[in-house]
Design a protein around this motif. Structure first.
Motif, PDB file in Angstrom:
ATOM      1  N   SER A 184      48.409 -52.743  60.262  1.00 62.39           N
ATOM      2  CA  SER A 184      48.869 -51.993  59.280  1.00 62.39           C
ATOM      3  C   SER A 184      48.779 -50.438  59.669  1.00 62.39           C
ATOM      4  O   SER A 184      47.850 -50.110  60.518  1.00 62.39           O
ATOM      5  N   VAL A 185      49.428 -49.857  59.005  1.00 62.65           N
ATOM      6  CA  VAL A 185      49.569 -48.088  58.861  1.00 62.65           C
ATOM      7  C   VAL A 185      49.315 -47.618  57.561  1.00 62.65           C
ATOM      8  O   VAL A 185      50.225 -48.157  56.486  1.00 62.65           O
ATOM      9  N   PHE A 186      48.320 -47.029  57.263  1.00 57.34           N
ATOM     10  CA  PHE A 186      48.141 -46.423  56.103  1.00 57.34           C
ATOM     11  C   PHE A 186      48.807 -45.095  55.908  1.00 57.34           C
ATOM     12  O   PHE A 186      48.520 -44.069  56.625  1.00 57.34           O
ATOM     13  N   VAL A 187      49.867 -44.664  54.865  1.00 54.25           N
ATOM     14  CA  VAL A 187      50.395 -43.471  54.760  1.00 54.25           C
ATOM     15  C   VAL A 187      49.946 -42.737  53.482  1.00 54.25           C
ATOM     16  O   VAL A 187      50.213 -43.514  52.294  1.00 54.25           O
ATOM     17  N   ASP A 188      49.293 -41.842  53.506  1.00 54.78           N
ATOM     18  CA  ASP A 188      48.765 -41.167  52.510  1.00 54.78           C
ATOM     19  C   ASP A 188      49.700 -40.179  52.082  1.00 54.78           C
ATOM     20  O   ASP A 188      50.390 -39.396  52.865  1.00 54.78           O
ATOM     21  N   VAL A 189      49.944 -40.228  50.810  1.00 57.71           N
ATOM     22  CA  VAL A 189      50.942 -39.115  50.210  1.00 57.71           C
ATOM     23  C   VAL A 189      50.165 -38.220  49.162  1.00 57.71           C
ATOM     24  O   VAL A 189      49.510 -38.487  48.373  1.00 57.71           O
ATOM     25  N   LYS A 190      50.541 -36.906  49.476  1.00 57.97           N
ATOM     26  CA  LYS A 190      49.792 -35.740  48.682  1.00 57.97           C
ATOM     27  C   LYS A 190      50.916 -34.802  48.271  1.00 57.97           C
ATOM     28  O   LYS A 190      51.755 -34.205  49.322  1.00 57.97           O
ATOM     29  N   PRO A 191      50.450 -34.102  47.270  1.00 55.38           N
ATOM     30  CA  PRO A 191      51.572 -32.962  47.019  1.00 55.38           C
ATOM     31  C   PRO A 191      51.410 -31.719  47.893  1.00 55.38           C
ATOM     32  O   PRO A 191      52.227 -31.234  48.224  1.00 55.38           O
ATOM     33  N   GLN A 192      49.642 -31.622  48.356  1.00 58.68           N
ATOM     34  CA  GLN A 192      49.548 -30.473  49.037  1.00 58.68           C
ATOM     35  C   GLN A 192      48.070 -30.833  49.803  1.00 58.68           C
ATOM     36  O   GLN A 192      47.584 -31.948  49.403  1.00 58.68           O
ATOM     37  N   VAL A 193      47.627 -30.042  50.985  1.00 59.95           N
ATOM     38  CA  VAL A 193      46.493 -30.434  51.735  1.00 59.95           C
ATOM     39  C   VAL A 193      45.439 -29.418  51.467  1.00 59.95           C
ATOM     40  O   VAL A 193      45.768 -28.259  51.382  1.00 59.95           O
ATOM     41  N   THR A 194      44.366 -29.763  51.116  1.00 56.54           N
ATOM     42  CA  THR A 194      43.101 -28.973  50.816  1.00 56.54           C
ATOM     43  C   THR A 194      42.346 -28.664  52.074  1.00 56.54           C
ATOM     44  O   THR A 194      41.987 -29.622  52.899  1.00 56.54           O
ATOM     45  N   PRO A 203      50.611 -43.307  47.934  1.00 57.09           N
ATOM     46  CA  PRO A 203      50.060 -43.646  49.037  1.00 57.09           C
ATOM     47  C   PRO A 203      50.215 -45.160  49.453  1.00 57.09           C
ATOM     48  O   PRO A 203      49.932 -46.038  48.377  1.00 57.09           O
ATOM     49  N   THR A 204      50.678 -45.612  50.466  1.00 54.95           N
ATOM     50  CA  THR A 204      51.248 -47.010  50.797  1.00 54.95           C
ATOM     51  C   THR A 204      50.513 -47.448  52.178  1.00 54.95           C
ATOM     52  O   THR A 204      50.726 -46.970  53.286  1.00 54.95           O
ATOM     53  N   THR A 205      50.263 -48.673  52.132  1.00 53.62           N
ATOM     54  CA  THR A 205      49.736 -49.387  53.410  1.00 53.62           C
ATOM     55  C   THR A 205      50.896 -50.301  53.739  1.00 53.62           C
ATOM     56  O   THR A 205      51.334 -51.070  53.058  1.00 53.62           O
ATOM     57  N   TYR A 206      51.487 -50.015  55.098  1.00 56.04           N
ATOM     58  CA  TYR A 206      52.553 -50.912  55.272  1.00 56.04           C
ATOM     59  C   TYR A 206      51.899 -51.772  56.425  1.00 56.04           C
ATOM     60  O   TYR A 206      51.417 -51.523  57.346  1.00 56.04           O
ATOM     61  N   ARG A 207      52.162 -53.125  56.222  1.00 54.09           N
ATOM     62  CA  ARG A 207      51.578 -54.151  57.116  1.00 54.09           C
ATOM     63  C   ARG A 207      52.721 -54.777  57.842  1.00 54.09           C
ATOM     64  O   ARG A 207      53.873 -54.874  57.478  1.00 54.09           O
ATOM     65  N   MET A 208      52.283 -55.214  59.309  1.00 53.92           N
ATOM     66  CA  MET A 208      53.415 -55.503  60.216  1.00 53.92           C
ATOM     67  C   MET A 208      52.709 -56.774  60.773  1.00 53.92           C
ATOM     68  O   MET A 208      51.831 -57.011  61.049  1.00 53.92           O
ATOM     69  N   ARG A 209      53.939 -57.794  60.878  1.00 59.16           N
ATOM     70  CA  ARG A 209      53.598 -59.032  61.861  1.00 59.16           C
ATOM     71  C   ARG A 209      54.400 -58.867  63.078  1.00 59.16           C
ATOM     72  O   ARG A 209      55.724 -58.860  62.916  1.00 59.16           O
ATOM     73  N   TYR A 210      53.818 -58.713  64.249  1.00 57.59           N
ATOM     74  CA  TYR A 210      54.597 -58.678  65.465  1.00 57.59           C
ATOM     75  C   TYR A 210      54.714 -60.197  65.992  1.00 57.59           C
ATOM     76  O   TYR A 210      53.539 -60.680  66.410  1.00 57.59           O
ATOM     77  N   THR A 211      55.745 -60.815  66.421  1.00 57.38           N
ATOM     78  CA  THR A 211      55.893 -62.176  67.070  1.00 57.38           C
ATOM     79  C   THR A 211      56.504 -61.928  68.465  1.00 57.38           C
ATOM     80  O   THR A 211      57.332 -61.514  68.608  1.00 57.38           O
ATOM     81  N   ASP A 212      55.832 -62.412  69.430  1.00 58.64           N
ATOM     82  CA  ASP A 212      56.412 -62.161  70.913  1.00 58.64           C
ATOM     83  C   ASP A 212      57.251 -63.443  70.993  1.00 58.64           C
ATOM     84  O   ASP A 212      57.587 -64.294  70.338  1.00 58.64           O
ATOM     85  N   LEU A 213      57.669 -63.427  72.466  1.00 55.61           N
ATOM     86  CA  LEU A 213      58.635 -64.276  72.845  1.00 55.61           C
ATOM     87  C   LEU A 213      58.155 -65.794  72.849  1.00 55.61           C
ATOM     88  O   LEU A 213      58.859 -66.912  72.623  1.00 55.61           O
ATOM     89  N   PHE A 214      56.839 -66.145  72.793  1.00 54.77           N
ATOM     90  CA  PHE A 214      56.247 -67.262  72.660  1.00 54.77           C
ATOM     91  C   PHE A 214      55.894 -68.034  71.303  1.00 54.77           C
ATOM     92  O   PHE A 214      55.254 -68.908  71.234  1.00 54.77           O
ATOM     93  N   GLY A 215      56.261 -67.105  70.434  1.00 58.84           N
ATOM     94  CA  GLY A 215      56.005 -67.411  69.037  1.00 58.84           C
ATOM     95  C   GLY A 215      54.652 -66.921  68.600  1.00 58.84           C
ATOM     96  O   GLY A 215      53.970 -67.283  67.530  1.00 58.84           O
TER      97      GLY A 215
END
Length: 855
Positions: free
Chosen positions: A792-802, A774-786
Motif C-alpha cells: 500500500s501507499v499512503f497519500v496525505d493531502v494538505k492544503p499547505q505544508v508547515t 488523505p487516502t491509503t491506496y492498496r495494491m495486490r500484485y499477482t505474478d505469472l504463477f498466480g
C-alpha cells in the motif's frame, strides 16, 4: 599170534601220608589248582542196606577212582561229590565231602624180557587216587546222579581241539530209583572196572584193550563207546558244587567222536568190553566206556569209565594182511606185511595156488604172484619162522580180472539244470551191483548217490571231478574220475519293466546278453528272435525272453498291459489373479510314466512343456492342457483363469503452489483406492483429491488400486513451490490540493488497486491519483504463477505544508550538530548538502569546518 603178554598190571599200594612238610603245603597252596594232570577215572556205588541213622533211607558206599599223571604232586585230600535228582530239572540235593583213601601208582614193565616181541617199549604210568565214603539217601523214584568235576586235562590230547589243557572233566554215576523198570532197582551196586590200564597200544598196529567190569550181583553187562564229559574251568578248577546235569560233551577233532574216539578203525565188543582194531597214530586219546546193566533182559542202570589212552610208536611182531585183498584188473597181485618192524627177520609166503608150481611160495618181504586162473585163494604169511617171536596170518584173496568202471553224461552242462549220468561199467565175472557217485561239490556232503544212473543239479559253475566207484557181487571195485565243466547260465538283463502303456502304441522291449534270444508268445510281436523286439498286444500279455548260450538258458518275464483310459486334470493356484500377478498351473493324469505335457496359449506360461508351470495372463484367459501318453493317446483339459485389471492411475497435471498462500488441490483418478507419498504437505494421503502445501517443490506419487487386488499402479504430479513476488511501490507521500500524483509499481503480471477513488486506472502499474483527502491506496500484485503480494501507499493531502528549519546556533570545531527541523511534510531536502550525512531526511547531522547556512 604172539604169545607175549601185551599188558601187565602193576599195583603199588601206599598208605595215605598223615603229615606233609610245611613247605610242601605252601607250595601246594600257591601252585595253580588247575594243573594239567587229569588222566581219567570212574565213579561207583555199593548198596549196603537200610540206613543206620534212618532205616527208611538207603545206605551206599560211593567212591571215585581218580587217575592223574605219576609226576603230579598236587593231590587233594578231599573232594566234594555233588548229588542231584536223576529226573529233570535235576534238582540239587546236597554236597558230600569225601576224603582221600588210597594213593596207588600203577606202571607197566618196560623191559625187553617182558615184551620180547615189541620194540620201542613205552612207559605207561598212572596214579590212582581213591576217594570213598558212606552216605544215606531217602528213597527216590527217579534215583540220584552223583558227579565230581575237575579241571584240567593234560595238553595235546590227539582227538580234542587244542588246547586240551583248558578242558575239565565230569565223573558221574547214576543210582537208579525205585521207579526204575525193574523192582528194587535201587537195591543195586554198580559194576567195578578192572584196573587194566597200562596195556601197550602200538600206533598203526592191531591192538586189544580190555575195559571189562565185574558186577557183584551177576547182572548182564553191555559195553559201548560214549561221549566224554567236560566240566569245571581254569578259573574254578575244583568247584565245591558241580554244575547240574545234563553234562556237556568234550569237543572232538574232525574224524573222532564219542562213538569213535580212536577213529573209525576201532570198535568195542559189547559183550566182553574189549576195544580193538587198528590203532590210530601215536598220541594220547580220551576214551569213555559206558557199561549198561541188564536184569532179566531189562536195562536199568549205567556206569562210565574215562581214560586217557596212550598210543605209542612201538612195533610188535605181527603178521597182518590187507583184509580186502582183491584183484580185478589182471591175475597179478603184490603183497606185503602191513605191520612190518625191525623185530621181523624173515617172511614166508604161501599163495594157495598149487597150479603155479614153485611160484606158489616166496621168501621175499614184498613179493608179487601171478595166479593161474580166476578164483578165490588162501594166502598165508609166517613172520620170524623158526624164531622165538613168530606170528602168522591167513587171508582170502579174490582174483577176478576184467572189471572196468565207466560212465557217460549228457548235455546240457548248465547250473541249475539236472545232468544225467549213465553207468557203463563192465565185468567179466559176476554182475555189477554197487555204485557210489561223488559229484565233486566240495561245499556240501549231499553230492553223492548210490543209484546206477543218477542225475545231479550243479548250482555253481566250474569244473567238477565226478567220481564213480562201482563194484560187482564178487567184491571188485574200481574208480573212475572224469572232470566235467558246468557252464553258468548266460547273464540276461531285461531292461524293460512291467508296465501299462497306450493301447494305440507299439512298444519296444530290450534285453541284454550274449547268445540267442527267443521271445514268447509269438503273437503281436516283430523281431521275436532279437534282443529288441517290437510288441503291440491288444490285451494284457506276459512276454518271456529266453537267452541261450552253450546250451544253457536264462529266462525273465515282463508283463505289458495296454490301456485306452487316459484322463487328465488341471489345478490352478490361485484360481483367480490380478493383472501383473502369476499363478501355478499343475497337470495331473491317471498315468504316471511316458507322459508329455503341452500348455496353451504358450505365450503366457513359463514352461509350456512341463507338468507344472508358472502362468502370467494379463487378461482373463482359458488355458488348455494337452496330455500325451506314449505316442498316440491324447487327452485335453481347459481351465479359465479370471484376471482382474489393475488401476489406470492419473495424478493430474503438475501445479504451482505459492508459499504461504492457499494450498493447491491435487486431482487423482483411475481406481477406487489411493495412497499418496510423501504425505508431508498434504491434507490427507489416502484420498483422491488432497490439498497440497509443501515447503519445497515436491514430486507426489499416487498409488492407485482396485478392489480385490493388492497390487497398485502409480503416477506422479510435481507441485512446484513458488516464492511471493517482490514488489517496488511508491513510498508514502504528501500532496497538496489539488495536485495529482503518479504511483509506480515494478514487475510483470497483473495488479489491482483499491479503493477505486480518485484513481484513473485500478489495473495500471502507473496510475494517477488526486485524492482530496488523505487516502491509503492498496495494491495486490499477482505474478505469472498466480502468486501475489499485497502492499500500500499512503497519500496525505494538505492544503499547505508547515515547516521550521530550527534556530541558528554556534558550534566548536570539530563538533557535530544535528539539524532539528519541524514540520508535517512527507519528504525533506536540505541545501547545500555540504557536510550533511543525508540531505533527504528531516533531521540530518552536519560537521562543518566553517560557518554555513542550510535551507
Amino acid at each position: 599170534m604172539c604169545p607175549c603178554l601185551i599188558g601187565i598190571l602193576w599195583y603199588y599200594h601206599y598208605s595215605l601220608m598223615k603229615k606233609f612238610l610245611f613247605a610242601f603245603l605252601l607250595l601246594a597252596t600257591f601252585l595253580p589248582a588247575s594243573a594239567t594232570h587229569t588222566k581219567g577215572g570212574w565213579m561207583y556205588y555199593e548198596y549196603l542196606g537200610p540206613g543206620i541213622n534212618n532205616p527208611a533211607h538207603l545206605r551206599y558206599r560211593v567212591g571215585l577212582n581218580y587217575y592223574i599223571e605219576c609226576s603230579s604232586f598236587i593231590i587233594e585230600q578231599s573232594f566234594n561229590f555233588s548229588i542231584f535228582s536223576a529226573a529233570a530239572p535235576f534238582a540239587f540235593v546236597q554236597n558230600v565231602s569225601v576224603p582221600l583213601g588210597t594213593n596207588t601208582q600203577i606202571q607197566n614193565c618196560n623191559l625187553g624180557s617182558c615184551y620180547p616181541c615189541i620194540s620201542n617199549i613205552p612207559t605207561i604210568c598212572y596214579k590212582i587216587l581213591n576217594y570213598e565214603t558212606i552216605i544215606e539217601l531217602p528213597q527216590n523214584a527217579a534215583g540220584y546222579i552223583l558227579a565230581k568235576q575237575r579241571c584240567c586235562r593234560i595238553d595235546n590230547i590227539s582227538n580234542m581241539p587244542a588246547p586240551s589243557n583248558t578242558s575239565g572233566v565230569t565223573y558221574t554215576v547214576t543210582i537208579p530209583g525205585f521207579n526204575a523198570p525193574i523192582n528194587n532197582a535201587h537195591v543195586n551196586s554198580s559194576p567195578r572196572f578192572n584196573f587194566n590200564d597200562t596195556t601197550i597200544v602200538c600206533a598203526d598196529n592191531p591192538f586189544t584193550v580190555s575195559f571189562a567190569a565185574v558186577d557183584s550181583e551177576g547182572d548182564s553187562l553191555v559195553y559201548s563207546l560214549c561221549d566224554s564229559y567236560t566240566g569245571a574251568s581254569q578259573l574254578d578248577p575244583d568247584p565245591a558244587t558241580s554244575s547240574s546235569p545234563p553234562f556237556a560233551s568234550v569237543p572232538y577233532q574232525t574224524g573222532f567222536s564219542g562213538a569213535q574216539p580212536l577213529g573209525s578203525g576201532v570198535t568195542i565188543n559189547p559183550v566182553t568190553g574189549e576195544v580193538s582194531g587198528s590203532a590210530p597214530p601215536a598220541g594220547e586219546y580220551v576214551i569213555t566206556i559206558c557199561v549198561a546193566e541188564y536184569r532179566n533182559g531189562v536195562r536199568f542202570a549205567q556206569s562210565r569209565k574215562e581214560l586217557h589212552l596212550k598210543v605209542t610208536a612201538c612195533t610188535p611182531v605181527v603178521a597182518s594182511l590187507d583184509p580186502t585183498f582183491l584183484t580185478c584188473g589182471d591175475l597179478n597181485l603184490a603183497f606185503q606185511n602191513d605191520t612190518d618192524g625191525p623185530a621181523i627177520q624173515n617172511w614166508f609166503w604161501t599163495f594157495g595156488d598149487p597150479a603155479s608150481g614153485a611160484a606158489d611160495t616166496s621168501l621175499l618181504q614184498f613179493p608179487s604172484h601171478t595166479f593161474s586162473a580166476a578164483g578165490v585163494y588162501t594166502v598165508k604169511l609166517v613172520v620170524n619162522k623158526g624164531l622165538p617171536c613168530s606170528d602168522s596170518t591167513e587171508q582170502e584173496v579174490s582174483v577176478y580180472p576184467g572189471f572196468f568202471t565207466g560212465f557217460t553224461s549228457a548235455a546240457p552242462y548248465c547250473v541249475n539244470v539236472p545232468v544225467q549220468f549213465t553207468d557203463t561199467t563192465r565185468t567179466n565175472h559176476g554182475f555189477v551191483n554197487q555204485w557210489h557217485w561223488n559229484f565233486g561239490v566240495n561245499s556240501t556232503l549231499a553230492d553223492t548217490s548210490n543209484l546206477q544212473n543218477p542225475s545231479y543239479t550243479f548250482t555253481t559253475p566250474g569244473t567238477y571231478n565226478v567220481q564213480l566207484i562201482s563194484g560187482n557181487n564178487l567184491g571188485c571195485r574200481d574208480t573212475l574220475e572224469v572232470p566235467i565243466v558246468i557252464n553258468p547260465s548266460p547273464v540276461l538283463q531285461l531292461l524293460s519293466a512291467d508296465t501299462t502303456y497306450c493301447g494305440l502304441d507299439s512298444l519296444q522291449l530290450t534285453a541284454m546278453g550274449t547268445g540267442n534270444f527267443t521271445w514268447t508268445p509269438g503273437t503281436n510281436i516283430l523281431g521275436a528272435n532279437t534282443a529288441t523286439p517290437t510288441v503291440f498286444p491288444t490285451v494284457a500279455t506276459t512276454y518271456t525272453v529266453t537267452l541261450e548260450s552253450l546250451g544253457c538258458r536264462s529266462s525273465d518275464t515282463v508283463r505289458l498291459t495296454p490301456q485306452l483310459n487316459l484322463s487328465n486334470d488341471i489345478a490352478a493356484l490361485p484360481t483367480t489373479i490380478c493383472q501383473d500377478d502369476t499363478l501355478t498351473l499343475t497337470g495331473s493324469s491317471n498315468k504316471n510314466d511316458n507322459l508329455r505335457w503341452q500348455w496353451s496359449p504358450a505365450a503366457s506360461v513359463v514352461s509350456p512343456n512341463t507338468q507344472s508351470t508358472r502362468a502370467f495372463p494379463m487378461v482373463t484367459t482359458n488355458y488348455t492342457l494337452q496330455t500325451t501318453w506314449g505316442n498316440h493317446c491324447v487327452v485335453s483339459k481347459t481351465i479359465s483363469i479370471p484376471v482382474t485389471p489393475l488401476a489406470i492411475p492419473q495424478a493430474g497435471g503438475d501445479v504451482d503452489y505459492c508459499a504461504g498462500q492457499a494450498p493447491v488441490q491435487l486431482t487423482a483418478s483411475g481406481g477406487n483406492s489411493y495412497r499418496w507419498s510423501p504425505a508431508a504437505g498434504l491434507s490427507a494421503s489416502n484420498i483422491a483429491n488432497p490439498f497440497a502445501s509443501p515447503a519445497v517443490t515436491t514430486s507426489y506419487i499416487v498409488a492407485v488400486g482396485v478392489a480385490g487386488c493388492a497390487k497398485t499402479k502409480t503416477d506422479t504430479v510435481i507441485v512446484t513451490v513458488r516464492a511471493k513476488p517482490t514488489v517496488q511501490i511508491t513510498n508514502d507521500t504528501l500532496i497538496c490540493v489539488p495536485d495529482t500524483l503518479q504511483l509506480n509499481v515494478a514487475g510483470t503480471g497483473s495488479i489491482a488497486w483499491s479503493p477505486n477513488y480518485m484513481i484513473n486506472n485500478v489495473q495500471s502499474f502507473t496510475p494517477l491519483v488526486s485524492p482530496d483527502v488523505p487516502t491509503t491506496y492498496r495494491m495486490r500484485y499477482t505474478d505469472l504463477f498466480g502468486c501475489f503480494q499485497d502492499d500500500s501507499v499512503f497519500v496525505d493531502v494538505k492544503p499547505q505544508v508547515t515547516l521550521n528549519a530550527g534556530a541558528d546556533t554556534s558550534i566548536c570545531l570539530p563538533d557535530a550538530f544535528r539539524l532539528r527541523a519541524t514540520g508535517d511534510a512527507v519528504s525533506y531536502t536540505w541545501v547545500p548538502n555540504l557536510y550533511l550525512d543525508n540531505a533527504n531526511i528531516k533531521n540530518p547531522t552536519t560537521r562543518p569546518d566553517a560557518t554555513i547556512t542550510y535551507t
